[in-house]
Write a protein that holds these residues in place. Structure first.
Motif, mmCIF file in Angstrom:
data_model
loop_
_atom_site.group_PDB
_atom_site.id
_atom_site.type_symbol
_atom_site.label_atom_id
_atom_site.label_comp_id
_atom_site.label_asym_id
_atom_site.label_seq_id
_atom_site.Cartn_x
_atom_site.Cartn_y
_atom_site.Cartn_z
ATOM 1 N N UNK A 10 0.740 -1.195 0.118
ATOM 2 C CA UNK A 10 0.015 -0.064 -0.081
ATOM 3 C C UNK A 10 0.859 1.377 -0.056
ATOM 4 N N UNK A 11 2.301 1.352 -0.325
ATOM 5 C CA UNK A 11 2.886 2.363 -0.559
ATOM 6 C C UNK A 11 2.492 3.523 -1.230
ATOM 7 N N UNK A 12 1.713 3.369 -2.036
ATOM 8 C CA UNK A 12 0.970 4.510 -2.906
ATOM 9 C C UNK A 12 0.222 5.309 -1.963
ATOM 10 N N UNK A 13 -0.350 4.868 -0.985
ATOM 11 C CA UNK A 13 -1.081 5.795 0.032
ATOM 12 C C UNK A 13 -0.388 6.784 0.643
ATOM 13 N N UNK A 14 1.078 6.439 0.652
ATOM 14 C CA UNK A 14 2.121 7.498 1.663
ATOM 15 C C UNK A 14 2.508 8.498 0.531
ATOM 16 N N UNK A 15 2.497 8.288 -0.789
ATOM 17 C CA UNK A 15 2.985 9.291 -1.734
ATOM 18 C C UNK A 15 2.785 10.716 -1.634
ATOM 19 N N UNK A 16 1.179 10.945 -1.597
ATOM 20 C CA UNK A 16 0.814 12.394 -1.509
ATOM 21 C C UNK A 16 1.666 12.906 -0.117
ATOM 22 N N UNK A 17 1.565 12.477 0.780
ATOM 23 C CA UNK A 17 2.076 12.740 2.128
ATOM 24 C C UNK A 17 3.539 13.313 2.046
ATOM 25 N N UNK A 18 4.246 12.029 1.350
ATOM 26 C CA UNK A 18 5.690 12.141 1.128
ATOM 27 C C UNK A 18 5.912 13.496 0.299
ATOM 28 N N UNK A 19 5.171 13.745 -0.918
ATOM 29 C CA UNK A 19 5.221 14.702 -1.691
ATOM 30 C C UNK A 19 5.368 16.124 -1.002
ATOM 31 N N UNK A 20 4.753 16.192 -0.053
ATOM 32 C CA UNK A 20 4.389 17.421 0.802
ATOM 33 C C UNK A 20 5.457 17.449 1.653
ATOM 34 N N UNK A 21 6.089 16.463 2.269
ATOM 35 C CA UNK A 21 7.090 16.605 3.197
ATOM 36 C C UNK A 21 8.498 16.832 2.463
ATOM 37 N N UNK A 22 8.552 16.263 1.006
ATOM 38 C CA UNK A 22 9.706 16.329 0.266
ATOM 39 C C UNK A 22 9.629 18.081 0.067
ATOM 40 N N UNK A 23 8.659 18.460 -0.425
ATOM 41 C CA UNK A 23 8.452 20.114 -0.979
ATOM 42 C C UNK A 23 9.026 20.870 0.134
ATOM 43 N N UNK A 24 8.719 20.591 1.518
ATOM 44 C CA UNK A 24 9.287 21.320 2.557
ATOM 45 C C UNK A 24 10.515 21.111 2.574
ATOM 46 N N UNK A 25 11.274 20.175 2.480
ATOM 47 C CA UNK A 25 12.793 20.093 2.492
ATOM 48 C C UNK A 25 13.400 20.841 1.309
ATOM 49 N N UNK A 26 12.919 20.629 -0.046
ATOM 50 C CA UNK A 26 13.332 21.345 -1.256
ATOM 51 C C UNK A 26 13.446 22.943 -1.011
ATOM 52 N N UNK A 27 12.117 23.248 -0.441
ATOM 53 C CA UNK A 27 12.016 24.882 -0.317
ATOM 54 C C UNK A 27 13.176 25.231 0.785
ATOM 55 N N UNK A 28 13.531 24.666 1.803
ATOM 56 C CA UNK A 28 14.627 24.923 2.924
ATOM 57 C C UNK A 28 16.108 24.454 2.339
ATOM 58 N N UNK A 29 16.152 23.469 1.657
ATOM 59 C CA UNK A 29 17.388 22.737 1.175
ATOM 60 C C UNK A 29 17.649 22.462 -0.126
ATOM 61 N N UNK A 30 17.332 23.208 -1.078
ATOM 62 C CA UNK A 30 17.067 22.987 -2.579
ATOM 63 C C UNK A 30 18.644 22.282 -3.123
ATOM 64 N N UNK A 31 19.767 22.441 -2.636
ATOM 65 C CA UNK A 31 20.812 21.867 -3.010
ATOM 66 C C UNK A 31 21.075 20.213 -2.540
ATOM 67 N N UNK A 32 20.231 19.995 -1.413
ATOM 68 C CA UNK A 32 20.317 18.756 -0.911
ATOM 69 C C UNK A 32 19.426 17.649 -1.534
ATOM 70 N N UNK A 33 18.058 18.425 -2.354
ATOM 71 C CA UNK A 33 17.095 17.488 -2.587
ATOM 72 C C UNK A 33 16.465 17.932 -3.977
ATOM 73 N N UNK A 34 16.251 16.839 -4.543
ATOM 74 C CA UNK A 34 15.840 16.923 -6.006
ATOM 75 C C UNK A 34 14.203 17.579 -6.130
#
Length: 157
Positions: A10-34
């Motif tokens: 059921x990993x697909x259920x986690x994807x939308x929340x992971x995307x939101x979490x990842x966006x937060x990290x990209x915003x603050x650490x763009x050199x570290x995250x795709x």
């Protein structure tokens, strides 16, 4: 709200929340995250990762079946070294809560369930890391009794 197990299938259920979490990290650490990882690749990666040894995913689910938040942890066995004892610990890898449900106890409920489960396995150490910009994670971890013991620093060209 109830806390459920989320199997690797059921990993697909986690994807939308992971995307939101990842966006937060990209915003603050763009050199570290795709930026903008592909949802299908995230699902495949999560499914493989969650199928690994000692991996557990918990979800906070609404009465209607919506996923309000999730937590991923792993039971890790560390061999003894001359400088420390052997230990079995739970490593908290991810915690994410839908923005509309943040500051409503979802993260605390997920962490409490994890603590209950690992305590039942006689695991007495929970370890995690969080980004320095993430005051919400820092507050949640502190509120759940986790205190910083190590600082990790990086240089990126």
């Amino acid at each position: 709200m109830k806390i459920i197990d989320i199997p690797a299938s059921d990993a697909a259920r986690l994807v939308p929340l992971l995307q939101g979490l990842h966006e937060l990290h990209v915003t603050h650490q763009p050199k570290r995250h795709l930026t903008n990882p592909c949802a299908n690749e995230l699902e495949s990666w999560l499914g493989e990762w969650l199928a690994g040894e000692g991996m557990v995913a918990l979800g906070a689910e609404s009465p209607q079946g919506s996923l309000l938040g999730y937590l991923i942890y792993q039971i890790e066995h560390r061999e003894a070294l001359p400088v420390r004892d052997a230990e079995t610990r739970a490593v908290l890898h991810h915690i994410a809560v839908q923005e509309a449900w943040q500051r409503m106890g979802m993260g605390k409920a997920l962490m409490s369930e994890m603590k209950t489960r690992v305590s039942a396995q006689n695991v007495k150490v929970i370890s995690t890391s969080y980004a320095p910009f993430n005051a919400a994670s820092a507050a949640l971890m502190s509120g759940m009794g986790l205190e910083p013991v190590l600082t990790v620093a990086e240089w990126r060209a």
